[in-house]
Design an enzyme around this catalytic site. Structure first.
Site, PDB file in Angstrom:
ATOM      1  N   GLY A  13      60.778  -3.007  52.712  1.00  0.00           N
ATOM      2  CA  GLY A  13      61.911  -2.077  52.737  1.00  0.00           C
ATOM      3  C   GLY A  13      63.089  -2.572  51.926  1.00  0.00           C
ATOM      4  O   GLY A  13      64.234  -2.234  52.225  1.00  0.00           O
ATOM      5  N   SER A  14      62.823  -3.351  50.873  1.00  0.00           N
ATOM      6  CA  SER A  14      63.965  -3.848  50.092  1.00  0.00           C
ATOM      7  C   SER A  14      64.698  -2.698  49.405  1.00  0.00           C
ATOM      8  O   SER A  14      65.916  -2.751  49.234  1.00  0.00           O
ATOM      9  CB  SER A  14      63.537  -4.920  49.091  1.00  0.00           C
ATOM     10  N   ASN A  15      63.976  -1.646  49.046  1.00  0.00           N
ATOM     11  CA  ASN A  15      64.658  -0.482  48.461  1.00  0.00           C
ATOM     12  C   ASN A  15      65.552   0.202  49.490  1.00  0.00           C
ATOM     13  O   ASN A  15      66.668   0.618  49.180  1.00  0.00           O
ATOM     14  CB  ASN A  15      63.633   0.514  47.909  1.00  0.00           C
ATOM     15  N   LYS A  89      51.403   5.825  53.510  1.00  0.00           N
ATOM     16  CA  LYS A  89      50.621   6.971  53.995  1.00  0.00           C
ATOM     17  C   LYS A  89      50.966   8.202  53.180  1.00  0.00           C
ATOM     18  O   LYS A  89      52.114   8.346  52.727  1.00  0.00           O
ATOM     19  CB  LYS A  89      50.975   7.257  55.466  1.00  0.00           C
ATOM     20  N   ASN A 105      60.116   9.830  45.923  1.00  0.00           N
ATOM     21  CA  ASN A 105      59.337   8.588  46.003  1.00  0.00           C
ATOM     22  C   ASN A 105      59.691   7.711  44.817  1.00  0.00           C
ATOM     23  O   ASN A 105      60.109   8.199  43.771  1.00  0.00           O
ATOM     24  CB  ASN A 105      57.836   8.910  45.973  1.00  0.00           C
ATOM     25  N   HIS A 107      57.980   4.805  42.267  1.00  0.00           N
ATOM     26  CA  HIS A 107      56.697   4.244  41.840  1.00  0.00           C
ATOM     27  C   HIS A 107      56.985   3.119  40.837  1.00  0.00           C
ATOM     28  O   HIS A 107      57.806   3.301  39.930  1.00  0.00           O
ATOM     29  CB  HIS A 107      55.841   5.342  41.186  1.00  0.00           C
ATOM     30  N   ASP A 148      51.749  10.976  43.117  1.00  0.00           N
ATOM     31  CA  ASP A 148      52.516  10.604  41.911  1.00  0.00           C
ATOM     32  C   ASP A 148      52.606  11.706  40.863  1.00  0.00           C
ATOM     33  O   ASP A 148      52.752  11.425  39.676  1.00  0.00           O
ATOM     34  CB  ASP A 148      51.905   9.344  41.258  1.00  0.00           C
ATOM     35  N   GLU A 177      64.099  -1.293  40.341  1.00  0.00           N
ATOM     36  CA  GLU A 177      63.917  -0.250  41.371  1.00  0.00           C
ATOM     37  C   GLU A 177      65.176  -0.164  42.236  1.00  0.00           C
ATOM     38  O   GLU A 177      65.632   0.908  42.604  1.00  0.00           O
ATOM     39  CB  GLU A 177      62.723  -0.584  42.271  1.00  0.00           C
TER      40      GLU A 177
HETATM   41  C1  GRF Z   1      58.029  -0.813  45.545  1.00  0.00           C
HETATM   42  O1  GRF Z   1      57.494  -1.521  44.470  1.00  0.00           O
HETATM   43  C2  GRF Z   1      57.830   0.665  45.346  1.00  0.00           C
HETATM   44  O2  GRF Z   1      57.844   1.041  44.011  1.00  0.00           O
HETATM   45  C3  GRF Z   1      56.468   0.881  45.910  1.00  0.00           C
HETATM   46  O3  GRF Z   1      56.382   0.013  47.007  1.00  0.00           O
HETATM   47  C4  GRF Z   1      57.267  -1.081  46.831  1.00  0.00           C
HETATM   48  C5  GRF Z   1      58.153  -1.121  48.026  1.00  0.00           C
HETATM   49  O4  GRF Z   1      58.948  -2.253  48.049  1.00  0.00           O
HETATM   50  N1  GRF Z   1      56.244   2.275  46.179  1.00  0.00           N
HETATM   51  P1  GRF Z   1      59.976  -2.473  49.224  1.00  0.00           P
HETATM   52  O5  GRF Z   1      59.207  -2.314  50.533  1.00  0.00           O
HETATM   53  O6  GRF Z   1      61.057  -1.434  49.084  1.00  0.00           O
HETATM   54  O7  GRF Z   1      60.499  -3.853  49.059  1.00  0.00           O
END
Ligand code: GRF
Length: 196
Positions: A13-15, A89, A105, A107, A148, A177
């Site tokens: 969940g770093s994003n 999922k 999403n 990618h 995608d 990202e």
């Molecule tokens: C990211 O590389 C994203 O592009 C992919 O899954 C990864 C998730 O990274 N869909 P994080 O869990 O947000 O660190």
């Protein structure tokens, strides 16, 4: 549009963290309404707890009609934009139809390259390393029933160097990202990107 965000993530969940931190530091005008994960060990659930954001662990082991439950929770928390960030999922049509053009999403490649079923995580970077491509990157797109394939909202390119490994490439892409997701949300808020 007020951005009432509902996150779905399976692992680190770093994003999600980057977006929530941007909200906290007022770099992004939005609200983190709820975080859902299918994985009880995922760091994103711990993060949600630390931040006091409502969170749920929902998967087919602990929930029947998983996507109905997810939809219910998103609606209960008044989410109007669903943010997938490493959610492993596939979302059902039930959720997608309730949120038309409102599920995003990320990618870790320049779609349509290196997308589709089975292309996720490290597999994407392995394919880039096995190619002659001199660049890769990240894509934010709308989610449709096919993996995608939804409309691309934004992409950010990074170089691929000869000395790159899967690990170094994955690291470089993840860094951008983190920048890209928040920027796209800001662009949506500022009506630079329209979700139609
Ligand atoms: C990211 O590389 C994203 O592009 C992919 O899954 C990864 C998730 O990274 N869909 P994080 O869990 O947000 O660190």
């Amino acid at each position: 549009m007020n951005l009432n965000l509902g996150f779905l993530a399976s692992h680190n969940g770093s994003n999600v963290k980057e977006i929530v931190n941007a909200i906290e530091s007022k770099d992004l005008e939005a609200y983190a309404r709820v975080i859902i994960s299918n994985n009880s060990d995922s760091l994103v659930l711990r993060f949600a707890e630390e931040k006091g954001i409502p969170s749920y662990c929902l998967n087919t082991k602990n929930t029947s009609s998983l996507d109905s439950k997810i939809l219910n929770i998103l609606q209960q928390h008044e989410v109007n934009l669903v943010i997938l960030a490493g959610y492993m999922k596939k979302l059902s049509n039930e959720v997608l139809q309730a949120y038309p053009n409102r599920v995003l999403n990320i990618h870790p490649a320049l779609l349509p390259k290196y997308g589709g079923k089975g292309m996720y995580g490290i597999k994407v970077h392995e394919a880039v390393i096995a190619s002659d491509d001199k660049e890769t990157g990240a894509t934010i797109h709308l989610v449709t029933p096919n993996y995608d394939e939804g409309r691309i909202l934004s992409q950010y390119k990074v170089p691929r160097y000869n000395r790159d490994t899967v690990g170094s490439l994955a690291e470089r892409v993840l860094k951008i990202e983190h920048v890209l997701y928040t920027q796209v949300l800001r662009d949506i808020k500022n009506e630079i990107i329209l979700l139609e």
